[in-house]
Design an enzyme around this catalytic site. Structure first.
Site, short mmCIF file in Angstrom:
data_model
loop_
_atom_site.label_atom_id
_atom_site.label_comp_id
_atom_site.label_asym_id
_atom_site.label_seq_id
_atom_site.Cartn_x
_atom_site.Cartn_y
_atom_site.Cartn_z
N LYS A 109 -3.95 -32.74 3.74
CA LYS A 109 -5.31 -32.24 3.92
C LYS A 109 -5.97 -33.08 4.98
O LYS A 109 -5.63 -34.25 5.16
CB LYS A 109 -6.11 -32.38 2.61
CG LYS A 109 -7.30 -31.48 2.51
CD LYS A 109 -6.85 -30.07 2.23
CE LYS A 109 -7.89 -29.20 1.62
NZ LYS A 109 -7.26 -28.11 0.86
N1 GLU Z 1 -7.12 -24.82 2.27
C1 GLU Z 1 -6.37 -23.97 1.40
C2 GLU Z 1 -6.06 -24.65 0.09
O1 GLU Z 1 -6.74 -25.56 -0.32
C3 GLU Z 1 -5.16 -23.38 2.08
C4 GLU Z 1 -4.16 -24.37 2.60
C5 GLU Z 1 -3.08 -23.72 3.46
O2 GLU Z 1 -3.06 -22.52 3.57
O3 GLU Z 1 -2.30 -24.49 4.01
O4 GLU Z 1 -5.18 -24.27 -0.63
#
Ligand code: GLU
Length: 428
Positions: free
Chosen positions: A115
């Site tokens: 993240k």
């Molecule tokens: N931000 C989204 C999540 O928290 C998607 C992450 C992604 O698609 O890599 O799951």
């Protein structure tokens, strides 16, 4: 920002990280997780923190702080969103990166967890400034991201446009190769995104909800529901639930709380939010000042699709819904969960309920790597199948072990990671 606000945000991020770690620790000891797997999983593999200057429209430079936390890449490349928001902090992205590892492992994707983000509010900047900030951040990240290494995606404060800029910057900087498209997912369809990616998180949550309702013998037709957050996740979830015949009776977001027992049209509200960036002003006579009324409303289910830690020990006791669907990451604190469990409120946990986003991100990555384009029906059918299968696996573990759906999801996920670690070994 005032010191008090800063302290509150820091406390909230710490709480998210602490909450994820506490839940991990509890399950690790419950399943007697292998000690080396336990040690490896308890910390991210890499924590990148970068400061980069960007020229503003007035000619002055501003310094920005960006993060990328790479939690684990045992199952495949690091994967997870980029959050652009003033509350972004090291603790927050660390917690969210660990959730990504657990989420991808739970739904059996060949992807790890990461993240990142930038601590700033995109709404305070012009599109040109946002573009320069995004491109400069991508340059600062350098080859710490890549289509086979770490693949960002949208999260709070970012969308397809930001992903297009990241992809284009990366492509011009490094590869200039066809596979560069797969460096990010959640791009616009024109730039190589997958159809169905924008609605995937919301739809995935609804597929889980339908399975829950089927299992409980509850009909969604005529059911009453409330929703917190009407952004990318909440709006798509609400539209789909509305199409199934349920009635949206309350909505809360960062701008207002709306309560209407006769029903709020999700379709009309979605157009209002697109134009006004919030629910405020949609039905002014139905707006209420008292947030407790939102939490205490008697509904069949509640979808949480806003921020982390919105249900705490202060409001958990008010909740009278039968079910909470966690469209957001970490919306219920560990203390709140104890209260909810005692009160018999079911929870479909985040790493299951909101996995639809990363599932379709994976589909996008596969399509990009093969230069393929799937149609909407194919994407939706594959999403549905994958998330429903994960739902039933979690349900079975929950029933056989006598644990909550969240504990079962953590067990499934950690067991999978443990099996792979034990088979591969830790080298050298
Ligand atoms: N931000 C989204 C999540 O928290 C998607 C992450 C992604 O698609 O890599 O799951």
């Amino acid at each position: 920002m005032s010191n008090e606000q800063n302290e509150m945000e820091a406390a909230s991020s710490k709480k998210l990280y602490q909450g994820v770690c506490d839940r991990f620790e509890r399950i690790a000891s419950f399943i007697d997780l292998d000690s080396k797997v336990h040690a490896i999983m308890s910390q991210p593999k890499a924590e990148l923190m970068i400061h980069f200057p960007v020229k503003m429209d007035d000619g002055n430079y501003m310094l920005f702080k960006g993060y990328r936390i790479q939690h684990n890449n045992l199952l495949g490349p690091y994967k997870g969103g980029m959050r652009f928001a003033p509350e972004v902090s090291l603790d927050e992205v660390k917690g969210l990166a660990m959730l990504m590892t657990l989420k991808c492992a739970l739904v059996k994707l060949p992807l790890g967890g990461a993240k990142g983000g930038i601590k700033y509010n995109p709404n305070d900047h012009s599109p040109e400034e946002n573009q320069r900030i995004t491109r400069r951040f991508t340059i600062a990240l350098g080859d710490n991201i890549g289509p086979s290494y770490d693949i960002p995606a949208p999260d709070m404060g970012t969308n397809a446009q930001y992903m297009d800029w990241i992809m284009d910057t990366y492509h011009n900087l490094y590869g200039r190769k066809i596979e560069d498209k797969a460096v990010v997912t959640g791009k616009s369809v024109a730039c190589g995104g997958s159809v169905g990616r924008a609605s995937a998180t919301g739809f995935g949550a609804v597929y889980c909800l339908e399975e829950w309702a089927g299992g409980q013998g509850v009909s969604l037709e005529g059911a009453r529901f409330s929703i917190q957050g009407f952004g990318n996740v909440g709006s798509h979830a609400a539209l789909k639930i509305e199409a199934l015949g349920a009635r949206l009776v309350a909505v809360n977001d960062h701008t207002a709380t709306l309560i209407n027992p006769d029903g709020v049209s999700a379709t009309e509200l979605a157009s209002h939010v697109a134009a006004h960036r919030g629910v405020k002003g949609f039905q002014p006579t139905r707006e209420v000042d008292d947030a407790d009324r939102f939490w205490g409303l008697e509904t069949d289910f509640m979808v949480l699709a806003a921020l982390e830690n919105t249900v705490t020990e202060d409001n958990a006791g008010l909740i009278r819904a039968k079910l909470i669907v966690e469209g957001a990451n970490g919306p219920v604190t560990t203390e709140a969960e104890e209260i909810l469990t005692e009160n018999g409120v079911h929870i479909i946990p985040d790493i299951l309920a909101n996995a639809g986003g990363v599932i379709v991100s994976y589909f996008e990555w596969v399509q990009n790597r093969n230069s393929e384009y799937w149609n909407a029906e194919t994407v939706d059918a594959k999403l549905r199948e994958k998330i429903i299968s994960a739902y039933h696996q979690v349900k079975t573990v929950s029933a056989t072990r006598g644990v909550s759906m969240r504990q079962a999801a953590y067990i499934e996920s950690l067991k999978h990671l443990e099996e792979v670690y034990l088979k591969r070994g830790v080298w050298p």
